[in-house]
Design a protein around this motif. Structure first.
Motif, PDB file in Angstrom:
ATOM      1  N   SER A  71     -15.310 -42.794 -25.935  1.00 33.14           N
ATOM      2  CA  SER A  71     -15.211 -44.521 -25.934  1.00 33.14           C
ATOM      3  C   SER A  71     -16.526 -45.168 -26.339  1.00 33.14           C
ATOM      4  N   ILE A  72     -17.651 -44.413 -25.794  1.00 33.62           N
ATOM      5  CA  ILE A  72     -18.889 -44.987 -26.090  1.00 33.62           C
ATOM      6  C   ILE A  72     -19.582 -44.612 -27.396  1.00 33.62           C
ATOM      7  N   SER A  74     -20.761 -44.070 -31.216  1.00 40.05           N
ATOM      8  CA  SER A  74     -20.898 -45.297 -32.265  1.00 40.05           C
ATOM      9  C   SER A  74     -19.706 -44.725 -33.508  1.00 40.05           C
ATOM     10  N   LEU A  77     -16.709 -46.695 -32.076  1.00 38.36           N
ATOM     11  CA  LEU A  77     -16.699 -48.130 -32.320  1.00 38.36           C
ATOM     12  C   LEU A  77     -16.705 -48.603 -33.555  1.00 38.36           C
ATOM     13  N   GLU A  78     -17.202 -47.926 -34.347  1.00 36.93           N
ATOM     14  CA  GLU A  78     -17.214 -48.568 -36.034  1.00 36.93           C
ATOM     15  C   GLU A  78     -15.642 -48.321 -36.370  1.00 36.93           C
ATOM     16  N   LEU A 182     -12.634 -50.965 -26.496  1.00 34.20           N
ATOM     17  CA  LEU A 182     -13.934 -50.790 -26.493  1.00 34.20           C
ATOM     18  C   LEU A 182     -14.899 -51.874 -26.040  1.00 34.20           C
ATOM     19  N   THR A 183     -16.427 -51.548 -26.196  1.00 33.97           N
ATOM     20  CA  THR A 183     -17.427 -52.479 -25.918  1.00 33.97           C
ATOM     21  C   THR A 183     -17.571 -53.383 -26.905  1.00 33.97           C
ATOM     22  N   ASN A 184     -17.191 -53.260 -28.109  1.00 39.79           N
ATOM     23  CA  ASN A 184     -17.255 -54.157 -28.992  1.00 39.79           C
ATOM     24  C   ASN A 184     -16.135 -54.980 -29.126  1.00 39.79           C
TER      25      ASN A 184
END
Length: 755
Positions: A71-72, A74, A77-78, A182-184
């Protein structure tokens, strides 16, 4: 006739006891055999369930850690942020998922990821269409509808557990669908799939046992040995099992129609209950076998019991026969009644006589004797016109020719600093015991504890040279053994006990005057009578006491000791003459200089250039003025000592902070700081909080976060895990939690805001 009657009573009683005992033992063996069997089975069932829970929770924990790690990343996230499919990103994500999940392949789970509105699913094996993926993990139509509805729901983070139907056979896969924000801000969906056969424990073959996972609304997975178990797990039973509190790790069980259901909550999935079905054990299946084995034992016990009964009856009567013989001598007449009744009546009469004797002896207990001795020494023991009688209290002293010896621990104040109250009490008791042992072979005496640091001996016909010889050797031994210095004062011989309190007062007076003769351990009235006005009172132990209190910053005991010295020299009409007074003042000045050496001050206080403290003392025209000037001088010394201690504490606190700033990148603790400064951890903790207003852990963590922020601000390419290691955090998750605690946001979000 008397013997036969009692003998038969014993015989019948033993026969009854043997047969009753045999029945009880056999019944108890039957019961314990059944109980032990049940306990062994229960223990094995619970151990199996506990081991299964641990293994399954471990697999779930590993799977959750993999998802958390993904989950963290990159690439994910993309993938979550892209509005359209970027196949290069999909390929990179597939490689990342495969590499991250590969080390955990032995745990038997698969990980796949997609987005709610996306048709592609990325697995550890390939990127595929959702429908094809559903077929691969054997989703039913109902499962597919549940998953699609779940993806359309607006919730950002939740789990969907796909349940197994009541009428269905065992399914090969068990899937958890997890939606993660997610964080984004984007949302992805993870499919966590376990092979049911591999995930659930293997039950014993042929034992009609089953294992499964359920929750309040249905069956998650079940490897049932009997199809009827699906019917047993109806809605009411599932509801009852599901009502167990979340995170309750205790084991529970239910009984139903031939089975016992044991269950426990999962640590990783609190809504899950691990259930273990075992068939009920019937006691009746074992009754015939146990009874068949018990019958020979009962016959054997009964036969042995009958033989033992005759032997025990004869042996049991022996004490009665012997007691009768003994009590006949006490009675002086032959008994004409039943032997047992005779023994009981005679024993009762002897017990009554013993009670009367004990009541008489209690009048002469030690506390009464000690009270009488104290009253005697204080002049209160004799009534008006009478003489005290020592024989009444069984003392060793006679009514004539006795004197009092006062023994004092002269360094008791050092003990108070070195030992606890309990330790002092124990050592004092040993000293008193040593004094008693040393003198008991040489003279008759009474010894008692007078107060917390003094003992009193009343000696019969005291031989002072002999007393000094024995006592000197004893005092040397006690000083080596317990580090205690003793001094003794011996009063004059009293003509009778009625005058012993005069010897007591004389011994007290001698003890008060002993300081000019401090080197002598034993003093009599002749020793102190030679003292004259050309001598002053300032013993070495009193000087050491004053110096010690001032160096330690103890104002009240220091001033109290100083006041005592001044009062002894200036408070009476027969004060020392001028020469002795000058010697006293020089002694006080010497004491001041010794104290000043501890604070590294000049040998003279701040009185003006060329003016000495001794000259200031000589200028005082009255005793009151001199006392006040001495008090002012020592008060100034206490202030200097307090300032030095405060400066030392500030310096130590600065060194603590400096150590943290130099070693924050290492795994340091409060114990490391204490070892570096050669101080105790408790003192370091108190001192650190006093001067920084924070405890050690908070200060260290805040400093690490400050450094981490500087790194994130200056190095845009810094990874969170790298920053964590650089500031001394070995666990990146701990670092993230710590960063959020003090900054209110995660390190990644903070770095992004700096762009």
């Amino acid at each position: 006739m008397v013997k036969r009657g009692f003998y038969l009573k014993l015989l019948y009683m033993f026969v009854l006891i043997i047969f009753t005992y045999t029945l009880i033992v056999l019944g108890f063996l039957f019961y314990k055999d059944n109980e032990i069997t049940d306990l062994q089975l229960e223990h094995s069932y619970v151990a199996f369930l506990e081991q299964a829970k641990e293994r399954m929770d471990t697999k779930l924990q590993v799977a959750n850690n993999v998802i958390s790690q993904l989950s963290i990343d990159s690439e994910l996230l993309e993938f979550g942020a892209n509005a359209t499919i970027d196949y290069y990103n999909v390929t990179k994500l597939y490689q990342m998922i495969r590499s991250d999940a590969a080390p955990f392949s032995q745990f038997g789970f698969r990980v796949a990821v997609t987005k709610p509105q996306e048709k592609i699913v990325i697995t550890t094996a390939q990127s595929t269409d959702k429908q094809r993926y559903y077929q691969e993990i054997e989703f039913t139509e109902d499962h597919i509808r549940q998953v699609e509805r779940f993806m359309e729901e607006p919730s950002s983070s939740s789990d969907l557990i796909l349940l197994q139907g009541q009428e269905q056979a065992e399914q090969p896969f068990m899937t958890i669908v997890r939606k993660v924000r997610l964080t984004n801000g984007s949302t992805v969906v993870f499919f966590l799939t376990f092979e049911t056969e591999y995930f659930l424990p293997v039950v014993q073959a042929g034992q009609d046992e089953s294992f499964g996972i359920v929750q309040a609304d249905g069956i998650v997975a079940l490897n049932a040995s009997q199809p009827s178990l699906y019917r047993l797990l109806d809605a009411s039973l599932l509801q009852k099992i599901g009502q167990a509190r979340f995170f309750d790790t205790s084991f529970s069980k239910l009984s139903l129609s031939g089975y016992t259901v044991r269950y426990v909550s999962s640590t990783m999935m609190p809504s899950w209950k691990y259930v273990y079905f075992t068939p009920n054990n019937s006691v009746r299946d074992r009754v015939s076998d146990i009874l068949w084995r018990a019958l020979p034992m009962y016959v054997l016990f009964a036969a042995a019991g009958i033989l033992l009964t005759f032997f025990a009856t004869n042996r049991a009567y022996v004490p009665i026969r012997e007691l009768v013989a003994v009590f006949r001598g006490y009675e002086k007449q032959s008994p004409t009644k039943d032997d047992l009744q005779f023994v009981q009546e005679t024993a009762s009469r002897i017990r009554t006589d013993n009670e009367r004797l004990r009541e008489t002896l209690e009048q002469y207990t030690v506390p009464l004797r000690v009270k009488w001795l104290r009253d005697l020494l204080n002049g209160l023991a004799q009534a008006e016109g009478t003489q005290p009688d020592s024989s009444e209290y069984r003392t060793l002293i006679s009514n004539e020719g006795s004197n009092v010896c006062f023994i004092e621990m002269v360094n008791y104040s050092e003990w108070v600093e070195a030992y606890s109250e309990e330790g002092i009490s124990l050592i004092r008791a040993q000293i008193m015991e040593s004094i008693a042992s040393a003198f008991q072979e040489h003279m008759e005496y009474e010894l008692l504890e007078w107060d917390y640091k003094r003992f009193v001996m009343i000696v019969k016909h005291s031989d002072v040279p002999e007393f000094r010889k024995v006592g000197s050797a004893l005092f040397v031994q006690l000083e080596k053994q317990f580090n205690v210095r003793l001094a003794a004062a011996i009063g004059s011989v009293a003509p009778s006990l009625a005058h012993i309190h005069h010897s007591m007062k004389e011994a007290e007076y001698i003890m008060e005057q002993r300081f000019p003769l401090d080197q002598r351990p034993f003093l009599v009235i002749e020793d102190v009578s030679v003292l004259s006005k050309d001598q002053y009172y300032f013993p070495m132990d009193k000087e050491r006491e004053i110096v010690d209190h001032i160096v330690r910053g103890k104002r009240e005991p220091a001033m109290s000791a100083l006041d005592y010295i001044l009062e002894r020299n200036l408070g009476k009409e027969d004060s020392p003459d001028s020469d002795a007074m000058k010697q006293l003042l020089l002694g006080l000045v010497t004491t001041v200089n010794r104290i000043l050496q501890h604070v590294q001050q000049p040998s003279e206080l701040q009185l003006g250039k060329g003016i000495s403290l001794y000259q200031e003392f000589l200028k005082c025209s009255t005793k009151e003025e001199l006392k006040q000037r001495v008090f002012d001088c020592f008060d100034q010394l206490l202030s200097l000592m307090s300032e030095e201690k405060e400066q030392l504490a500030h310096s130590q606190a600065d060194r603590m902070v400096e150590f943290i700033r130099e070693h924050y990148s290492k795994d340091i603790s409060l114990a490391d700081v204490a070892e570096h400064l050669n101080l105790s951890p408790g003192y370091v903790s108190t001192m650190f909080k006093q001067y920084t207003k924070e405890n050690f852990k908070d200060y260290l963590n805040k400093h690490r976060i400050r450094v981490a922020k500087e790194i994130l601000e200056n190095d845009k390419n810094a990874k969170v895990n790298e920053v964590a290691f650089r500031v001394g955090c070995n666990n990146v998750y701990t670092f993230i939690r710590m960063f959020k605690k003090y900054e209110g946001t995660s390190p990644g979000a903070y770095a992004k805001n700096q762009e």
